[in-house]
Design an enzyme around this catalytic site. Structure first.
Site, PDB file in Angstrom:
ATOM      1  N   GLY A 156       0.853  -1.195   0.000  1.00 13.91           N
ATOM      2  CA  GLY A 156       0.000   0.000   0.000  1.00 13.91           C
ATOM      3  C   GLY A 156       0.887   1.242   0.000  1.00 13.91           C
ATOM      4  N   ILE A 158       2.331   3.011   2.334  1.00 12.40           N
ATOM      5  CA  ILE A 158       3.555   3.055   3.147  1.00 12.40           C
ATOM      6  C   ILE A 158       4.596   2.064   2.615  1.00 12.40           C
ATOM      7  CG2 ILE A 158       4.512   2.802   5.482  1.00 12.40           C
ATOM      8  CD1 ILE A 158       1.726   3.710   6.549  1.00 12.40           C
ATOM      9  N   SER A 236       3.780  -1.826  11.232  1.00 16.06           N
ATOM     10  CA  SER A 236       2.372  -1.961  10.827  1.00 16.06           C
ATOM     11  C   SER A 236       1.472  -2.060  12.062  1.00 16.06           C
ATOM     12  CB  SER A 236       2.209  -3.163   9.902  1.00 16.06           C
ATOM     13  OG  SER A 236       2.575  -4.378  10.543  1.00 16.06           O
ATOM     14  N   ARG A 237       1.229  -3.271  12.526  1.00 13.76           N
ATOM     15  CA  ARG A 237       0.483  -3.483  13.762  1.00 13.76           C
ATOM     16  C   ARG A 237       1.161  -4.624  14.506  1.00 13.76           C
ATOM     17  NH1 ARG A 237      -1.277   0.875  13.476  1.00 13.76           N
ATOM     18  NH2 ARG A 237      -3.455   1.568  13.390  1.00 13.76           N
ATOM     19  N   GLU A 266       0.257  -3.328  23.432  1.00 13.78           N
ATOM     20  CA  GLU A 266       0.830  -1.990  23.590  1.00 13.78           C
ATOM     21  C   GLU A 266       0.170  -1.355  24.799  1.00 13.78           C
ATOM     22  OE1 GLU A 266       0.600   0.326  20.013  1.00 13.78           O
ATOM     23  OE2 GLU A 266       1.763  -1.128  18.887  1.00 13.78           O
ATOM     24  N   HIS A 285       5.430   2.980  19.359  1.00 14.12           N
ATOM     25  CA  HIS A 285       4.424   3.312  18.335  1.00 14.12           C
ATOM     26  C   HIS A 285       4.467   4.810  17.978  1.00 14.12           C
ATOM     27  CE1 HIS A 285       0.374   1.814  16.484  1.00 14.12           C
ATOM     28  NE2 HIS A 285       0.953   2.727  15.720  1.00 14.12           N
ATOM     29  N   ALA A 287       5.896   5.901  14.805  1.00  9.91           N
ATOM     30  CA  ALA A 287       6.331   6.069  13.410  1.00  9.91           C
ATOM     31  C   ALA A 287       5.704   7.287  12.734  1.00  9.91           C
ATOM     32  CB  ALA A 287       6.050   4.801  12.610  1.00  9.91           C
TER      33      ALA A 287
HETATM   34  C1  DGY Z   1      -1.940   4.726  12.203  1.00 13.25           C
HETATM   35  O1  DGY Z   1      -2.348   5.836  11.873  1.00 13.25           O
HETATM   36  O2  DGY Z   1      -2.608   3.698  12.027  1.00 13.25           O
HETATM   37  C2  DGY Z   1      -0.591   4.636  12.779  1.00 13.25           C
HETATM   38  O3  DGY Z   1      -0.326   3.400  13.333  1.00 13.25           O
HETATM   39  C3  DGY Z   1      -0.384   5.742  13.799  1.00 13.25           C
HETATM   40  O4  DGY Z   1       0.980   5.847  14.024  1.00 13.25           O
END
Ligand code: DGY
Length: 325
Positions: A156, A158, A236-237, A266, A285, A287
């Protein structure tokens, strides 16, 4: 006429608050920590709009307490914290904040990659521990980034932004994706099966949403496929990686190192064994956490709230199918 009531589950920039105040009575949660689920549940009956964060669980039971709820706007690109199917079934549009955080998040994925490959956090600790006595031929030797093979899982926005960064480093690019597969050659990459990507990559960077299909996508079997010199980067997650399996893979030298911006759970408890490993860099978290990007995310979340309150389609809606009915 009384204004609509909106609850924002965390602080917003002053300018965003001021803009929203033109359209609604805005209550902003002022705690540093997110409100408990019950707090949101008690507020929803009075709400027309809910501006949530990825830390808030927004489920069907909560939606059912909100007969007036016209819009849920998540200040994040990810929306796995929201039961979107339940929202669609109730005709509630759900907004997110795609696009604005793409480059900032890709920068951070690359920052993690470089920090882990060149052992930057270890280098600082080395100095703090008083170990720096001389220039030494092998101390803190890391892995080259230039010319290495990177495997990007998920292509995607990113994932593609990370792919662009790899070009400046002369990296060989492997991708594993079903979506946007036609874009891969444009980046000089090759779309391959996940197992092949894992076997061949020096760096594996994850850019998939968290869904039932991607939960623990990277677990024991996948670590067994990776090179002993491979490094895993996850922005990502957290749920995409099985952290117990990662711990064992790092401890046993099955892979070389990892850089994580996201974990499951988290926050990662400070007792987590992962934090005892020198070859695991964990960030909380962050980024997307540049001042400019977080400000834009708040603005986009406000745009979605305003559209929802005024009955317009949300500018960035994750369940646009509700407008087809
Ligand atoms: C999001 O926007 O989903 C990101 O993980 C936030 O940093």
């Amino acid at each position: 006429m009384s204004k609509a009531t909106v609850f924002a589950t965390r602080e917003l920039p002053a300018a965003t608050r001021a803009r929203l105040a033109n359209y609604c009575d805005l209550e902003v949660w002022d705690g540093f920590l997110p409100p408990d689920y019950e707090v949101i549940l008690n507020k929803v009956p009075a709400l027309e709009g809910l501006l949530s964060l990825l830390t808030d669980r927004i489920d069907a039971a909560l939606m059912d307490t909100g007969p007036k709820l016209k819009v849920i706007s998540n200040m994040a690109v990810g929306f796995d914290n929201i039961d979107v199917a339940a929202a669609s079934a109730r005709n509630i549009p759900v907004g997110n904040t795609p696009g604005v955080l793409t480059e900032t998040t890709a920068d951070f994925a690359f920052a993690l990659l470089m920090a882990v490959a060149r052992r930057i956090p270890e280098a600082k600790q080395y100095i703090l521990d008083g170990k720096w006595q001389t220039w030494h031929p092998t101390v803190l030797s890391g892995q080259d980034i230039f010319g290495a093979t990177i495997g990007i899982v998920g292509f995607g926005r990113i994932g593609q932004a990370v792919a662009r960064r790899t070009q400046g480093f002369g990296m060989r690019l492997l991708v594993n994706t079903e979506d946007n597969a036609e874009d891969v050659p444009e980046f000089g990459g090759e779309n391959v099966a996940l197992d092949d990507l894992l076997k061949e990559s020096d760096f594996v960077s994850l850019h998939v949403p968290l869904t039932p299909d991607t939960q623990h996508l990277i677990s024991e079997r996948e670590f067994e496929l990776m090179k002993p010199t491979a490094m895993l980067i996850n922005t990502s997650r957290g749920g995409v990686v099985d952290l117990d399996a990662l711990y064992e893979a790092l401890r046993d030298g099955q892979i070389l190192a990892a850089g994580l911006d996201v974990t499951e759970p988290e926050p990662l408890p400070v007792e987590s064994p992962l934090l005892t490993l020198e070859n695991c860099l964990v960030a909380p978290h962050i980024a997307s956490a540049s001042v400019a990007t977080r400000t834009k995310m708040a603005e986009m979340a406000a745009d979605n709230i305003i559209a929802g309150l005024t009955g317009d389609p949300l500018p960035t809606c994750v369940n646009p199918e509700i407008y087809d009915v």
